[in-house]
Design a protein around this motif. Structure first.
Motif, PDB file in Angstrom:
ATOM      1  N   GLU A 234     -55.989 -16.182   4.449  1.00  0.00           N
ATOM      2  CA  GLU A 234     -55.180 -16.339   5.971  1.00  0.00           C
ATOM      3  C   GLU A 234     -56.251 -17.468   6.693  1.00  0.00           C
ATOM      4  O   GLU A 234     -55.303 -18.356   7.319  1.00  0.00           O
ATOM      5  N   GLU A 235     -57.234 -17.781   6.738  1.00  0.00           N
ATOM      6  CA  GLU A 235     -58.383 -18.691   6.475  1.00  0.00           C
ATOM      7  C   GLU A 235     -57.896 -19.911   6.013  1.00  0.00           C
ATOM      8  O   GLU A 235     -57.669 -20.881   6.761  1.00  0.00           O
ATOM      9  N   ASN A 236     -57.176 -19.831   4.941  1.00  0.00           N
ATOM     10  CA  ASN A 236     -56.679 -21.160   4.262  1.00  0.00           C
ATOM     11  C   ASN A 236     -55.363 -21.880   5.178  1.00  0.00           C
ATOM     12  O   ASN A 236     -55.228 -22.770   5.516  1.00  0.00           O
TER      13      ASN A 236
ATOM     14  N   ARG B 120     -56.201 -23.419   8.192  1.00  0.00           N
ATOM     15  CA  ARG B 120     -56.872 -25.008   8.237  1.00  0.00           C
ATOM     16  C   ARG B 120     -56.450 -25.479   8.165  1.00  0.00           C
ATOM     17  O   ARG B 120     -55.947 -26.607   8.901  1.00  0.00           O
ATOM     18  N   ILE B 121     -55.016 -25.415   7.257  1.00  0.00           N
ATOM     19  CA  ILE B 121     -54.734 -26.395   7.109  1.00  0.00           C
ATOM     20  C   ILE B 121     -52.838 -26.686   7.930  1.00  0.00           C
ATOM     21  O   ILE B 121     -52.772 -27.677   8.207  1.00  0.00           O
ATOM     22  N   CYS B 122     -52.544 -25.534   8.946  1.00  0.00           N
ATOM     23  CA  CYS B 122     -52.129 -25.758   9.895  1.00  0.00           C
ATOM     24  C   CYS B 122     -53.186 -26.248  11.395  1.00  0.00           C
ATOM     25  O   CYS B 122     -52.691 -27.629  11.956  1.00  0.00           O
TER      26      CYS B 122
ATOM     27  N   ILE C 191     -47.376 -17.400  -2.431  1.00  0.00           N
ATOM     28  CA  ILE C 191     -47.652 -17.583  -1.140  1.00  0.00           C
ATOM     29  C   ILE C 191     -46.814 -16.451  -0.493  1.00  0.00           C
ATOM     30  O   ILE C 191     -45.618 -16.635  -1.290  1.00  0.00           O
ATOM     31  N   SER C 192     -47.181 -15.793   0.453  1.00  0.00           N
ATOM     32  CA  SER C 192     -46.397 -14.488   0.808  1.00  0.00           C
ATOM     33  C   SER C 192     -44.772 -15.110   1.719  1.00  0.00           C
ATOM     34  O   SER C 192     -45.429 -17.048   2.137  1.00  0.00           O
ATOM     35  N   ARG C 193     -44.145 -15.079   1.806  1.00  0.00           N
ATOM     36  CA  ARG C 193     -43.247 -15.480   2.529  1.00  0.00           C
ATOM     37  C   ARG C 193     -43.752 -15.607   4.474  1.00  0.00           C
ATOM     38  O   ARG C 193     -43.244 -16.908   5.728  1.00  0.00           O
ATOM     39  N   SER C 194     -44.681 -14.517   5.276  1.00  0.00           N
ATOM     40  CA  SER C 194     -45.223 -14.589   6.131  1.00  0.00           C
ATOM     41  C   SER C 194     -45.881 -15.884   6.717  1.00  0.00           C
ATOM     42  O   SER C 194     -45.946 -16.230   7.548  1.00  0.00           O
ATOM     43  N   LYS C 195     -46.702 -16.266   5.213  1.00  0.00           N
ATOM     44  CA  LYS C 195     -47.669 -17.395   5.627  1.00  0.00           C
ATOM     45  C   LYS C 195     -46.936 -18.858   5.253  1.00  0.00           C
ATOM     46  O   LYS C 195     -47.563 -19.342   6.038  1.00  0.00           O
ATOM     47  N   LEU C 196     -45.755 -18.887   4.561  1.00  0.00           N
ATOM     48  CA  LEU C 196     -44.925 -20.129   4.428  1.00  0.00           C
ATOM     49  C   LEU C 196     -44.375 -20.318   6.018  1.00  0.00           C
ATOM     50  O   LEU C 196     -43.782 -21.019   6.598  1.00  0.00           O
TER      51      LEU C 196
END
Length: 877
Positions: free
Chosen positions: A331-333, A336-338, A357-362
């Motif tokens: 979640e933290e990474n 930071r990418i966003c 990576i999960s779909r929600s984070k994508l």
């Protein structure tokens, strides 16, 4: 006339081309492909020996190649003048001819009879695949008179069966014909096979030829260039060459995957002279730990990496440079990418996630890119499946950061919740899944019952099975499997639990690599040591000089390290001294030559101006860079070995090692355990606690209460913390090991007296008082378990092990293995932590078993001191 014109031998290129034009007019235009002329011109331009070229043969080759291309046919070429290469085809031809002869003798239509034969052949199960050709082609059995319901079938198991049976057939044939790998190298003189013209003709031509290239293993790496379409350039050599593609090590596979990622997920450029695309590498701590043992800074720079920065560090915008991210999808990474997308830090973004990576984070990344108008800048998003750390060609660990989350303490603490245990198991399984994706193989899994290893095995089998079920999106089909399989057989994956053997991690060791890990700060192939800033004494009243911390990388490029990392320490000390003496002799030779020629003290530039009679000196000076690198490695190992020797002499580690070997092998002790613990000059409190814990663990029965009280008093007087003993007493009482302690075989050492060989005047190592111990070859419990399972031996220790095959359509609870043949490749993984002692024992086992290949892995890599701390934490609860 036209026919004769293009059959004559041309004298030059112009006549050849004119003759070919005549030949084209002799053939109808519509029978030639449109691109044939251009292909033919390219072929003509490549001709070197025109005087031996027959136009008709060349034209036939061009027509045949074009015909194959138009019909999507692959032209498989065999070694000329070697009949066995066509054996499969000739065997089928013999069957066809036999059927034709039978039809002729019975007066039947041979064409109809041949069609019947082919129909029968296609309907019968094949000897290697176990299924009929028709069933494999149509994915169903040929319909009979009764209707049936067809179900889609996977052919993964069929491919495995086919590869395994063909592999066994190949091994059998190679043994019968005494085939072996060719030792012919470029530049060797060889004899070429020749045709028999009469009874006096020899098999090989008497004129030796020089080998200018080797086709086979080197060219298998260049599959993208389609080397299989090239004609063999040489007749067969006297040395028979068995073409078997050797399996790449896990280090090579992970390195290749990283290099591909750093090249924007495209194959690395073959042309080394081409200018790389300059880019920035952004990683988190996990990505840094994965890359650091495999790629040096110079290699990163050669691939165009100008900067490599941590994701959560303060980074300035570089708007005209692409950035490659290599991070875990936490979640933290992701946040930071966003943030980087919103700040427009880079020109383009190549997002590579260490695990899936999960779909929600994508979707979170997509929303951030959309909000920052940076959708077009996010060029690629990849799941790399590289969530493990490779330390050696045959060794890997799961993590270095946050390893306490999956440590022995975390798994075995008494107050652990079921949900916490599920998280730990899922973390381990996720990393193991990444390991097998990178390896490109689906293993056969064996594990003991009733511990954490069984939980990992069940979850891993389920995850592999789910991935294989979806044939379209499976990570184990297609190109990855074709390029990455071991050889002819699937590997065996043996899961072991740390609780099966607690004595080995506490054991004092005697080999170089394990000693460094035990007494120095050694992790991720880098050893860090403190050294004094100077030898001069500090003035009275002044602060003591601060010690500098120096780091050394022990890499695969270090030949001395690769050769001696598993050797006993006295042997290493001898080898370092021998290397140093050799270097000094070479250095003195250069100085002597310069002195003779009057060049003492002159610039190195004067060397190039010497006449021909200085060739010897020039050769010596040209080897100076190599000598300097050799001197650097000698200094490295001199410093490291000296630091290890200081610990051995200060703590009497040779005495502890010999005593523990006798304890584990149930040999006669020449000194009582109580005397060892009570000796104030023998080791640290931790050394004494390790010694007593090994005694307690390896005892058939716990010592009497009176003796135990006496031992505990001596340990307390020596300054020991008894918390580890409290846990070991609980473990001994509640585990199956209480009834059947681990057998350590005929371990032990052979004392060779005190070390004396390098105690000469100029030696770097003063080994006085240190025992010169020679190790006896023996198998530790994990090695013995592996041997039983690899060789399919019946043993009470492993008979109850569970069996999982993810490729089977339905899971089986049976512990009976389906595979009755010994395994050639295996992976051993210890849940709860591993060590270099077990790794080296497996390496020695593999050396003794020709043709076997074993990889060692563990959830974390700890030394005895770190393990004692975990036992102490468990003993305090």
């Amino acid at each position: 006339m036209k026919e004769e014109a293009w059959r004559t031998k041309p004298k030059n290129l112009e006549e050849l081309w004119d003759a070919c034009k005549v030949a084209f007019h002799a053939i109808p235009d519509d029978s030639l492909p449109n691109r044939f002329l251009s292909d033919f011109k390219v072929t003509i331009d490549g001709v070197v020996e025109l005087e031996t070229l027959h136009v008709h043969s060349l034209l036939s080759v061009c027509l045949f190649q074009t015909f194959c291309q138009d019909n999507a046919m692959q032209h498989v070429k065999t070694t000329p003048k070697w009949a066995q290469a066509n054996g499969e085809v000739e065997r089928q031809n013999a069957s066809l001819m036999k059927r034709i002869q039978i039809a002729q003798s019975e007066g039947l239509d041979w064409k109809k009879e041949l069609r019947k034969y082919v129909t029968v052949y296609r309907s019968i199960d094949h000897s290697t695949t176990g299924k009929s050709p028709a069933e494999l082609l149509f994915k169903r059995k040929i319909r009979g008179k009764l209707p049936d319901i067809t179900t889609p079938q996977r052919d993964l198991e069929t491919r495995d069966t086919d590869a395994e049976r063909k592999g066994k057939s190949k091994i059998y044939t190679d043994n019968r014909s005494r085939a072996k790998y060719s030792d012919v190298t470029v530049g060797d003189q060889v004899l070429l096979k020749q045709d028999k013209t009469d009874k006096f003709s020899t098999t090989f031509n008497k004129t030796p030829h020089k080998r200018d290239a080797i086709q086979g293993e080197e060219e298998e790496e260049e599959e993208e260039e389609e080397e299989q379409e090239q004609e063999p350039r040489h007749p067969p050599l006297r040395h028979r060459r068995t073409k078997r593609k050797m399996a790449a090590s896990i280090r090579e596979k992970q390195t290749a995957a990283l290099k591909r990622m750093l090249n924007f997920n495209a194959p690395p450029m073959k042309n080394a002279a081409a200018e790389p695309v300059w880019k920035v590498l952004i990683y988190d701590r996990f990505g840094q730990d994965i890359i650091s043992p495999l790629l040096a800074v110079k290699e990163l720079r050669d691939m165009g990496i100008t900067l490599h920065l941590l994701l959560h560090s303060d980074r300035d915008p570089i708007p005209d440079v692409p950035a490659i991210y290599f991070v875990l999808p936490t979640e933290e990474n992701i946040q930071r990418i966003c943030q980087d997308l919103r700040n427009q830090l880079y020109e383009s973004y190549y997002l590579n996630f260490i695990s899936a990576i999960s779909r929600s984070k994508l979707e979170d990344i997509a929303s951030a890119a959309l909000g920052a108008s940076a959708v077009n800048q996010v060029t690629k998003v990849f799941d790399q499946y590289l969530n493990f750390i490779t330390l050696e060609d045959d060794m890997f660990v799961l993590c270095n950061q946050n390893k306490e989350l999956i440590s022995y303490h975390a798994i075995n603490k008494p107050d652990i919740m079921d949900t916490d245990m599920e998280v730990i198991m899922d973390t381990i399984v996720d990393s193991l899944f990444c390991f097998f994706v990178t390896l490109g193989a689906v293993p056969i899994i064996r594990c003991p019952r009733g511990n954490a290893a069984e939980m990992v095995a069940v979850k891993l089998d389920k995850k592999l099975r789910e991935n294989l079920r979806d044939a379209r999106n499976s990570l184990f089909t297609g190109d990855t499997m074709g390029a990455s399989q071991f050889s002819f057989q699937r590997p065996l994956f043996v899961l072991s639990d740390r609780n099966l053997d607690l004595a080995t991690p506490l054991h004092h060791t005697w080999t170089y690599q394990a000693l460094i890990h035990d007494v120095l700060d050694f992790h991720l192939n880098r050893v860090s040591m403190e050294e004094s800033a100077g030898h001069e004494a500090s003035p009275a009243g002044a602060r003591p000089k601060k010690k500098n911390k120096k780091s050394y990388d022990l890499t695969a490029a270090d030949k001395f390290w690769q050769k001696h990392k598993g050797s006993p320490f006295p042997e290493v000390a001898e080898s370092v001294q021998q290397e140093l003496d050799t270097y000094r002799a070479q250095e003195d030779e250069v100085k002597r030559l310069k002195s003779i020629m009057g060049l003492e003290g002159e610039d190195e530039g004067a060397i190039s101006m010497l006449s021909d009679n200085t060739a010897k000196l020039t050769s010596a000076v040209s080897s100076l860079p190599e000598l300097l690198e050799k001197k650097r490695l000698i200094d490295l190992h001199t410093n490291v070995a000296t630091a290890v020797l200081d610990h051995i002499k200060t703590r009497k580690l040779d005495v502890y090692f010999e005593y523990e070997e006798k304890l584990m092998s149930k040999s006669t002790l020449d000194k009582s355990l109580l005397d060892m613990i009570s000796d104030p000059d023998a080791g640290t409190p931790e050394d004494k606690m390790r010694l007593f814990l090994i005694y307690y663990i390896t005892s058939q029965q716990p010592p009497p209460e009176a003796d135990l009280e006496q031992y505990m008093k001596a340990l307390l007087d020596a300054g020991c913390d008894l918390s580890p003993l409290n846990y070991i007493k609980q473990w001994k009482a509640f585990t199956k090991m209480a009834a059947a302690p681990a057998n350590y075989g005929n371990s032990g050492v052979k004392p060779m007296g005190l070390f004396s060989r390098v105690m000469n005047t100029g030696s770097q190592f003063v080994m006085e008082g240190v025992k010169n111990l020679v190790l006896k070859q023996h198998n530790l419990p994990v090695t013995r378990i592996l041997d039983n399972l690899m060789e399919i031996k019946s043993n009470p220790e492993t008979d109850d092990y569970r069996y999982f095959d993810p490729k089977m359509l339905r899971g089986s609870e049976s512990s009976i293995p389906r595979n009755k043949n010994p395994f050639q490749e295996a992976i051993v993984f210890v849940v709860g932590g591993g060590n270099y002692i077990e790794y080296q024992n497996l390496v020695d086992y593999t050396k003794a078993k020709q043709g076997k290949r074993v990889l060692y892995g563990c959830s974390e890599l700890f030394n005895a001191s770190q393990f004692i701390k975990q036992l102490s934490q468990l003993g305090q609860k």
